[in-house]
Design an enzyme around this catalytic site. Structure first.
Site, short mmCIF file in Angstrom:
data_model
loop_
_atom_site.label_atom_id
_atom_site.label_comp_id
_atom_site.label_asym_id
_atom_site.label_seq_id
_atom_site.Cartn_x
_atom_site.Cartn_y
_atom_site.Cartn_z
CE LYS A 173 -0.63 13.80 -14.78
NZ LYS A 173 -1.14 14.13 -16.21
NE ARG A 227 0.22 17.11 -13.05
CZ ARG A 227 1.04 16.22 -12.04
NH1 ARG A 227 0.66 16.32 -10.94
NH2 ARG A 227 1.83 15.59 -12.73
CE LYS A 280 5.13 17.71 -14.30
NZ LYS A 280 5.52 16.12 -14.66
NE ARG A 304 -4.05 -1.94 2.18
CZ ARG A 304 -3.90 -2.72 3.05
NH1 ARG A 304 -3.19 -3.00 3.79
NH2 ARG A 304 -4.89 -3.85 2.88
N1 LIG Z 1 5.11 10.42 -15.55
C1 LIG Z 1 5.04 11.47 -15.89
O1 LIG Z 1 4.76 12.50 -15.63
C2 LIG Z 1 5.50 11.26 -17.54
C3 LIG Z 1 5.73 12.36 -18.31
C4 LIG Z 1 6.39 12.26 -19.55
C5 LIG Z 1 6.44 10.99 -19.81
N2 LIG Z 1 6.21 9.90 -19.21
C6 LIG Z 1 6.68 8.55 -19.66
O2 LIG Z 1 8.05 8.64 -19.91
C7 LIG Z 1 8.20 7.43 -20.76
C8 LIG Z 1 9.37 7.81 -21.87
O3 LIG Z 1 10.40 8.28 -21.17
P1 LIG Z 1 11.85 8.26 -21.60
O4 LIG Z 1 11.74 9.29 -23.00
O5 LIG Z 1 12.94 8.79 -20.70
O6 LIG Z 1 12.06 7.02 -22.24
P2 LIG Z 1 12.94 5.80 -21.62
O7 LIG Z 1 12.82 5.64 -20.21
O8 LIG Z 1 12.58 4.63 -22.39
O9 LIG Z 1 14.42 6.13 -22.28
C9 LIG Z 1 14.84 6.24 -23.30
C10 LIG Z 1 16.17 5.16 -23.62
O10 LIG Z 1 17.07 5.71 -23.11
C11 LIG Z 1 18.15 4.77 -22.64
N3 LIG Z 1 18.76 5.59 -21.44
C12 LIG Z 1 18.17 6.22 -20.08
N4 LIG Z 1 19.06 7.02 -19.62
C13 LIG Z 1 20.27 6.96 -20.16
C14 LIG Z 1 21.44 7.53 -20.34
N5 LIG Z 1 21.91 8.25 -19.30
N6 LIG Z 1 22.60 7.05 -21.28
C15 LIG Z 1 21.92 6.31 -22.48
N7 LIG Z 1 20.97 5.67 -22.43
C16 LIG Z 1 19.98 6.07 -21.57
C17 LIG Z 1 17.04 4.17 -21.96
O11 LIG Z 1 17.34 2.82 -21.76
C18 LIG Z 1 16.01 3.88 -23.09
O12 LIG Z 1 16.45 2.98 -24.02
C19 LIG Z 1 7.00 7.05 -21.47
O13 LIG Z 1 6.64 5.65 -21.16
C20 LIG Z 1 5.90 8.13 -21.00
O14 LIG Z 1 4.72 7.63 -20.90
C21 LIG Z 1 5.87 10.12 -17.94
#
Ligand SMILES: NC(=O)c1ccc[n+]([C@@H]2O[C@H](COP(=O)([O-])OP(=O)(O)OC[C@H]3O[C@@H](n4cnc5c(N)ncnc54)[C@H](O)[C@@H]3O)[C@@H](O)[C@H]2O)c1
Length: 538
Positions: free
Chosen positions: A320, A417, A403, A298
């Protein structure tokens, strides 16, 4: 640890924390205000009253100069008034004495702590809150220039002392760019710490937050290979027993099956309720680990250590969390705030260029929705930002600040938001229609921002030229600004399916100017007209 200089606004705890820190380290404590009172034979309030602020500041500067020239064999802890560091020369001299640590607190906390005090000359005005807000705004630049910022709201003085020791001891501050941004959510408030090399200090950071015992690190093999060992070493150095859980890389693994595998590992290791779960990675890992933290037993404490630009400026802040369902992205999730966010800008050095550009779409978004000057800064410094120079750190910090401000005003997206979704309604439809995976989320958002600003112009909300300015900046970053051919009708239908569409009404975040957006309902008829006029997406 030798000399340390504390500063900060009134009521942030400089004297209490300074005394405690001095005692803890066996150092001499010097309060500059005490020295001035002694020299003048008057209280600070009396000096302000009888001789004016100009005189007080002159004496203050001469005391700072004297301290900077003196030699203290055993080291000292100095408390410098929050106004002392506004003067560039004072700040330079104080930094020469030792790391300059700025304590901060929320306005509510400052009001509470200074309520009874009569010795606060700058707060004798009627409306204290307004006065504090104004002074904090004026002083923001100088406070940000300190070596370390420590938020004191909700912490005991000894927790603040531990936090200072944790960070100074690890020498991160030596690089001169540790910053703290508070996400102010009452009991769920937390700090975002931005500092080069901070990945090595997470153990100290967790201890400062009051954690001990075990910690679970959730990451993927790519990020573990790059930063995992450093993180674990720092945790173990601070006395944590670490449980490492890796999830295969990629969006396809942000699902309930992987969440369930993580629960199995946590249960198998009898991971307890008070222990923190740390997400090390991009938004995929952050969302998945956050969802597990929100639901396991939880809810257990959650810490974000983002490693992509998108995660730094967007997904790690605001609470989120969630996983995808085969019927759509992020359909299962929870609002669950982290207890701390630790951003190491150096981690971006290994990030593929395409991921960096995709993250920049969100940075640009903050300029459009909130801060015209910031947008101008990105335009002017885009080469430096993309080259990960110091300007990139400022871009991360300012994005997080914006943000944090928005989330603090509307944690559960009841109103304000929603402006964070600028470009996202078009963006989601573009992602959907071009097939998931062909575009990075940030790339779709970039195209979506161009469309949304063109729609603003079409509806007469914005002056012609706004969309061109946004488009030019996105192009300079290397982001796409036009989607491949999509039938307008398919577009409209897809937008109507967006999970944020309420009762068939399509609400769009539209830009009126750079730094100013509004939310407006747009009818299918208006959209059809818009597409007709601009021509089909090419
Ligand atoms: N929670 C929220 O408020 C929110 C907001 C926006 C997006 N998201 C979510 O975020 C996700 C996308 O996140 P993202 O764009 O970071 O993608 P990701 O987490 O898939 O990372 C992108 C790629 O970069 C690699 N990587 C990460 N850090 C690295 C580094 N320092 N050096 C080399 N490679 C690295 C990862 O292994 C992956 O292959 C989606 O699932 C989306 O829905 C969430």
């Amino acid at each position: 640890m030798k000399n340390i200089v504390l500063t900060g606004f009134m009521g942030t705890g400089k004297t209490t924390v300074g005394r405690l820190l001095a005692m803890d380290q066996g150092l001499k404590f010097i309060d500059i205000d005490d020295v001035i009172e002694k020299e003048e034979g008057l209280s600070i309030a009396e000096i302000f009253e009888a001789k004016g602020e100009g005189h007080f500041r002159a004496v203050e500067s001469s005391v700072v100069k004297g301290l900077a020239q003196a030699r203290f064999g055993n080291g000292i802890v100095v408390s410098a008034g929050g106004g002392a560091v506004l003067n560039d020369e004072n700040r330079r001299l104080l930094k020469g004495i030792g790391p300059l640590v700025c304590l901060s607190a929320t306005i509510d906390e400052i009001l509470k702590r200074t309520e009874a005090s009569l010795q606060r000359p700058l707060l004798s005005k009627k409306d204290k809150r307004e006065a504090i807000e104004r002074l904090l705004n004026q002083r923001q630049g100088a406070y940000r220039d300190c070596d370390l910022m420590v938020q004191t709201t909700g912490k005991t003085p000894s927790m603040v002392v531990d936090e200072i020791k944790g960070f100074l001891g690890k020498d991160t501050v030596g690089k001169g760019d540790m910053r703290t941004i508070n996400v102010s959510l009452g009991a769920r408030s937390y700090d975002i710490k931005v500092g080069r090399g901070i990945i090595d200090c997470i153990g100290a950071g967790l201890k400062a937050l009051g954690f001990s015992g075990n910690a679970a690190v959730i990451t993927n093999p790519v990020v573990y290979g790059l930063y995992g060992e450093r993180l674990v070493k720092g945790l173990e150095g601070a006395g944590f027993k670490t449980l490492l859980i890796t999830v295969p890389d990629g969006e396809d693994h942000k699902n309930l099956k992987e969440a369930s595998n993580i629960y199995d590992s946590l249960i198998g290791q009898r991971f307890e309720r008070g222990f923190p779960i740390i997400a090390l990675g991009g938004g995929v890992i952050g969302d998945l680990a956050g969802f597990v933290a929100a639901t396991y037993l939880r809810g257990v404490p959650f810490i974000q250590v983002p490693t992509t630009l998108l995660a730094d400026v967007d997904s790690s802040v605001g609470g989120k969390t969630g996983v995808n369902h085969e019927k759509g992205k992020n359909l299962i999730g929870a609002f669950y705030q982290p207890r701390g966010v630790f951003i190491d800008p150096d981690a971006l050095s290994t990030l593929p260029k395409r991921e960096l550009s995709a993250g920049m779409a969100e940075v640009v978004k903050y300029g459009v929705i909130w801060d015209k000057a910031f947008f101008g800064f990105i335009e002017e410094k885009i080469t430096e930002i993309m080259g990960l120079k110091q300007e990139a750190i400022h871009a991360i910090e300012r994005s997080c600040e914006i943000k944090a401000l928005i989330v603090a005003k509307d944690e559960y997206e009841a109103g304000l938001r929603a402006i964070l979704n600028f470009g996202h309604t078009f963006g989601h439809a573009i992602e959907n229609l071009s097939g998931y995976g062909s575009l990075r989320h940030g790339e779709a958002v970039a195209i979506g921002m161009v469309y949304a600003s063109e729609l603003s112009e079409h509806l007469g909300l914005a002056k012609t030229g706004l969309s061109k300015r946004i488009k030019d900046l996105l192009s300079a970053i290397g982001l796409p600004t036009e989607s491949k051919a999509i039938e307008p009708q398919a577009f409209i239908q897809s937008m109507q399916l967006d999970k944020k569409v309420q009762r068939q009404k399509m609400r769009f975040v539209l830009a009126e100017d750079i730094g100013k957006v509004s939310i407006r309902e747009v009818s299918p008829h208006e959209l059809t007209d818009f597409f007709k006029k601009r021509g089909r997406p090419r």
